[in-house]
Design an enzyme around this catalytic site. Structure first.
Site, mmCIF file in Angstrom:
data_model
loop_
_atom_site.group_PDB
_atom_site.id
_atom_site.type_symbol
_atom_site.label_atom_id
_atom_site.label_comp_id
_atom_site.label_asym_id
_atom_site.label_seq_id
_atom_site.Cartn_x
_atom_site.Cartn_y
_atom_site.Cartn_z
ATOM 1 N N ASP A 153 0.913 -7.492 2.089
ATOM 2 C CA ASP A 153 1.222 -6.266 2.265
ATOM 3 C C ASP A 153 2.231 -5.678 1.204
ATOM 4 O OD1 ASP A 153 1.534 -3.474 3.250
ATOM 5 O OD2 ASP A 153 1.743 -4.178 5.369
ATOM 6 N N GLY A 206 -5.030 1.515 -0.527
ATOM 7 C CA GLY A 206 -6.131 1.998 -1.364
ATOM 8 C C GLY A 206 -5.628 2.653 -2.539
ATOM 9 N N ASP A 227 -2.565 3.540 7.338
ATOM 10 C CA ASP A 227 -2.677 2.857 8.706
ATOM 11 C C ASP A 227 -3.299 3.807 9.552
ATOM 12 O OD1 ASP A 227 -1.123 1.127 7.532
ATOM 13 O OD2 ASP A 227 0.275 1.162 9.030
HETATM 14 C C1 GLA Z 1 1.667 -1.612 7.033
HETATM 15 C C2 GLA Z 1 0.311 -2.096 7.132
HETATM 16 C C3 GLA Z 1 -0.015 -2.296 8.707
HETATM 17 C C4 GLA Z 1 0.973 -3.370 9.456
HETATM 18 C C5 GLA Z 1 2.404 -2.877 9.121
HETATM 19 C C6 GLA Z 1 3.452 -3.925 9.574
HETATM 20 O O1 GLA Z 1 2.191 -0.405 7.588
HETATM 21 O O2 GLA Z 1 -0.619 -1.134 6.664
HETATM 22 O O3 GLA Z 1 -1.392 -2.612 8.775
HETATM 23 O O4 GLA Z 1 0.803 -4.415 8.845
HETATM 24 O O5 GLA Z 1 2.654 -2.713 7.739
HETATM 25 O O6 GLA Z 1 4.526 -3.738 9.316
#
Ligand code: GLA
Length: 402
Positions: A153, A206, A227
């Site tokens: 991430d 994305g 998200d």
């Molecule tokens: C981001 C990701 C989520 C999740 C959070 C965790 O927002 O997009 O899917 O993994 O971090 O902190």
């Protein structure tokens, strides 16, 4: 002549830029995830509070409910498992996760797979330790625990250099994007170096049309969106927003419009049915995000409908796309193996609506059978027209088999 020279120069500059873009040359990545990954992830329900016990309970529930046998095999811990690094730089899990190796062994002993979470920056999105500067060390650690899947991430990665909306560096967007790709390559190479086949989930919302370069950095899936949350508005914004991305997905590399919210309680059954149907048409990863240990029969039926899962997991591996939209009434189709076709008639309006489509428009010529996937009932195309009253925020999902 001058115009020609300018064009040649432009092409040279562009291709120099592209050729500098880092690639993983992974031999392992293309062999993984022949169909979209299915499993469970802790984030949507447990958020930052997830513990090792919650993950074990989720694993037990996957088995007891029949979800594992329906295909949900990845058990993925999201953010907040991370502890501190010791003097050697080795990362330890925090007090919520006392024994990651034991957890991995438990999952494998029960026919499940183990997923974990980190990122290319110094910190994760929840401000826990991430992998920058420790890529190989962390990959080796995951492998020693038996990890089979990594969600990586972006969050804190070079954040100060980037425009959060586009990930573009204000002065040199290409340089910023190259850095980001480099970071994803670095971890894929580290994962491959462990010798363990680890599915790689690229999570950077994305940015920079990741679908065009996700496979090159060795990604098996990549988030195409920000998200999700447990609302019809957000779920459909993400899901229907996938129009046009079908050609970038295929076996081993999938578009990921984020994890499921089914069973988290804030949408109606009809809305969750839309969520599952749309994700199946999109060949999206089916990663449940609810509390599996407290599932209603309704939630189980939504997550485990065999016909819906079969569409999602269809071996042809072609993502579906929008055929037509009239206002908030949308028709999506997905070609399936053996010449079959999945069709979704979606009503995004807050009142029931009639939606119709002709067999001709669907390209169906030969004799065929039409089945309502959610109920198993046969559907007739009277005079070559399929027509149905679709409930508000609902869907009629069909499988048409020659
Ligand atoms: C981001 C990701 C989520 C999740 C959070 C965790 O927002 O997009 O899917 O993994 O971090 O902190």
């Amino acid at each position: 002549m001058r115009k020609l020279m300018m064009a040649a120069l432009l092409i040279a500059v562009c291709s120099a830029g592209v050729s500098q873009m880092p690639v993983a040359n992974s031999k392992i990545a293309p062999t993984l995830a022949p169909t979209p990954p299915m499993g469970w992830n802790s984030w949507n329900h447990f958020d930052k509070n997830v513990t090792q016990q919650d993950v074990m309970d989720a694993a037990d529930a996957l088995i007891k409910s029949g979800m594992r046998d329906a295909g949900y095999v990845y058990v993925n811990i999201d953010d907040t498992w991370e502890g501190d690094r010791d003097a050697s730089g080795m990362l330890h899990s925090n007090a919520k996760f006392p024994d990651m190796k034991a957890l991995g062994d438990y999952l494998h002993a029960h026919g499940l797979k183990f997923g974990i979470y980190s990122g290319p920056g110094p910190l994760t999105c929840a401000h826990y330790a991430a992998s920058e500067g420790h890529e190989q060390q962390d990959a080796d650690l995951y492998a020693s625990w038996g990890v089979d899947y990594l969600k990586y991430d972006l969050c804190s990665f070079k954040k100060t250099d980037m425009d959060p909306a586009t990930a573009a560096h204000p002065d040199d967007p290409q340089a910023a994007n190259r850095l980001m790709r480099e970071a994803y390559v670095k971890m894929r190479v580290a994962l491959d170096h462990t010798g363990r086949p680890i599915v790689y989930s690229v999570c950077q919302y994305g940015w920079d049309n990741v679908w065009t370069w996700g496979p090159a950095v060795g990604g098996n899936l990549w988030r195409t969106t920000g998200d999700i949350n447990d609302t019809y508005a957000r779920m459909t914004e993400l899901g229907f927003g996938q129009a046009g991305l079908a050609k970038f997905a295929g076996p081993g590399h999938w578009n990921d419009p984020d994890m499921l919210e089914v069973g988290n309680g804030k949408m109606s059954t009809e809305e969750y049915r839309t969520h599952m149907s749309l994700w199946a048409l999109l060949a999206a990863p089916l990663i449940a995000g609810n509390d599996l240990s407290k599932m209603s029969d309704d939630t189980k039926a939504l997550l485990m409908n065999k016909g819906v899962i079969a569409i999602d997991q269809d071996p042809l591996g072609k993502q579906g796309d929008r055929l037509r939209a009239e206002g908030l009434l949308e028709i999506w189709t997905r070609p399936l193996a053996g010449g079959a076709l999945a069709v979704g008639l979606f009503n995004r309006v807050t009142a029931p609506a009639t939606i119709s489509v002709t067999l001709k428009e669907l390209g169906i010529k030969s004799p065929h059978e039409i089945v309502n996937v959610w109920t198993g009932e046969k559907v007739e195309a009277k005079g070559g027209v399929i027509s149905a009253i679709v409930p508000n925020h609902g869907v009629l999902l069909l499988r048409i088999t020659p």
